[in-house]
Scaffold this active site. Structure first.
Site, PDB file in Angstrom:
ATOM      1  N   PRO A   1       0.869  -0.885   0.112  1.00 24.01           N
ATOM      2  CA  PRO A   1      -0.061  -0.226   0.185  1.00 24.01           C
ATOM      3  C   PRO A   1       0.811   0.861   0.086  1.00 24.01           C
ATOM      4  O   PRO A   1       2.125   1.476   0.438  1.00 24.01           O
ATOM      5  CB  PRO A   1      -1.451   0.661   1.167  1.00 24.01           C
ATOM      6  CG  PRO A   1      -0.993  -1.760   1.472  1.00 24.01           C
ATOM      7  CD  PRO A   1       0.214  -2.059   1.182  1.00 24.01           C
TER       8      PRO A   1
ATOM      9  N   LYS B   1      -1.892  -5.813   6.476  1.00 23.02           N
ATOM     10  CA  LYS B   1      -0.984  -5.782   5.239  1.00 23.02           C
ATOM     11  C   LYS B   1       0.351  -4.963   5.996  1.00 23.02           C
ATOM     12  O   LYS B   1       0.406  -3.816   6.825  1.00 23.02           O
ATOM     13  CB  LYS B   1      -0.283  -4.999   3.817  1.00 23.02           C
ATOM     14  CG  LYS B   1      -1.394  -5.182   2.779  1.00 23.02           C
ATOM     15  CD  LYS B   1      -1.101  -5.331   1.881  1.00 23.02           C
ATOM     16  CE  LYS B   1      -2.322  -5.707   0.728  1.00 23.02           C
ATOM     17  NZ  LYS B   1      -1.826  -5.790  -0.126  1.00 23.02           N
TER      18      LYS B   1
ATOM     19  N   ILE C   1      -2.208  -3.678  -3.684  1.00 24.24           N
ATOM     20  CA  ILE C   1      -2.594  -4.895  -4.096  1.00 24.24           C
ATOM     21  C   ILE C   1      -3.243  -5.665  -3.600  1.00 24.24           C
ATOM     22  O   ILE C   1      -3.482  -5.287  -2.950  1.00 24.24           O
ATOM     23  CB  ILE C   1      -1.302  -5.808  -4.457  1.00 24.24           C
ATOM     24  CG1 ILE C   1       0.339  -4.920  -4.899  1.00 24.24           C
ATOM     25  CG2 ILE C   1      -1.500  -6.473  -4.917  1.00 24.24           C
ATOM     26  CD1 ILE C   1       1.375  -5.991  -5.536  1.00 24.24           C
TER      27      ILE C   1
ATOM     28  N   ASN D   1      -8.626   8.741  -3.619  1.00 21.00           N
ATOM     29  CA  ASN D   1      -8.713   8.291  -4.981  1.00 21.00           C
ATOM     30  C   ASN D   1      -7.978   6.776  -4.769  1.00 21.00           C
ATOM     31  O   ASN D   1      -7.202   6.235  -4.449  1.00 21.00           O
ATOM     32  CB  ASN D   1      -8.039   8.433  -6.981  1.00 21.00           C
ATOM     33  CG  ASN D   1      -8.464   9.533  -6.874  1.00 21.00           C
ATOM     34  OD1 ASN D   1     -10.059   9.528  -7.169  1.00 21.00           O
ATOM     35  ND2 ASN D   1      -8.231  10.646  -7.523  1.00 21.00           N
TER      36      ASN D   1
END
Length: 115
Positions: free
Chosen positions: A2, A33, A65, A98
């Site tokens: 991230p 994560k 991801i 976003n």
């Protein structure tokens, strides 16, 4: 992997000590994560307006991801807008975030990719 990027017109002097570390830990918890893979980039002092005013605002992006989608993004928005409000005094209605779900083959790291 991230990666959270914050572009803001808030001055550098108003970004509290430890803010990036706090974002890292909160994102690690929210995404599940490891913190060692999370990157945070805060870009203060930007020439920006939102709704036609120069009041504090932020344009952000979260790349990951996986772990990107409807319900997850709503949770991230609540968390991140809360942190930006509490720490940088940016009203949540002056923040856009976003979200990008990255393909592992398109993310390079440590001389290779995550694929």
């Amino acid at each position: 992997m991230p990666m959270f990027i914050v572009n803001t017109n808030v001055p550098r002097a108003s970004v509290p000590e430890g803010f990036l570390s706090e974002l890292t830990q909160q994102l690690a918890q929210a995404t599940g994560k490891p913190a060692q893979y999370i990157a945070v980039h805060v870009v203060p002092d930007q020439l920006m307006t939102f709704s036609g005013t120069n009041d504090p605002c932020a344009l952000c992006s979260l790349h990951s991801i996986g772990k990107i989608g409807g319900a997850q993004n709503r949770n991230y928005s609540k968390l991140l807008c809360g942190l930006l409000s509490d720490r940088l005094h940016i009203s949540p209605d002056r923040v856009y975030i976003n979200y990008y779900d990255m393909n592992a083959a398109n993310v390079g790291w440590n001389g290779s990719t995550f694929a």
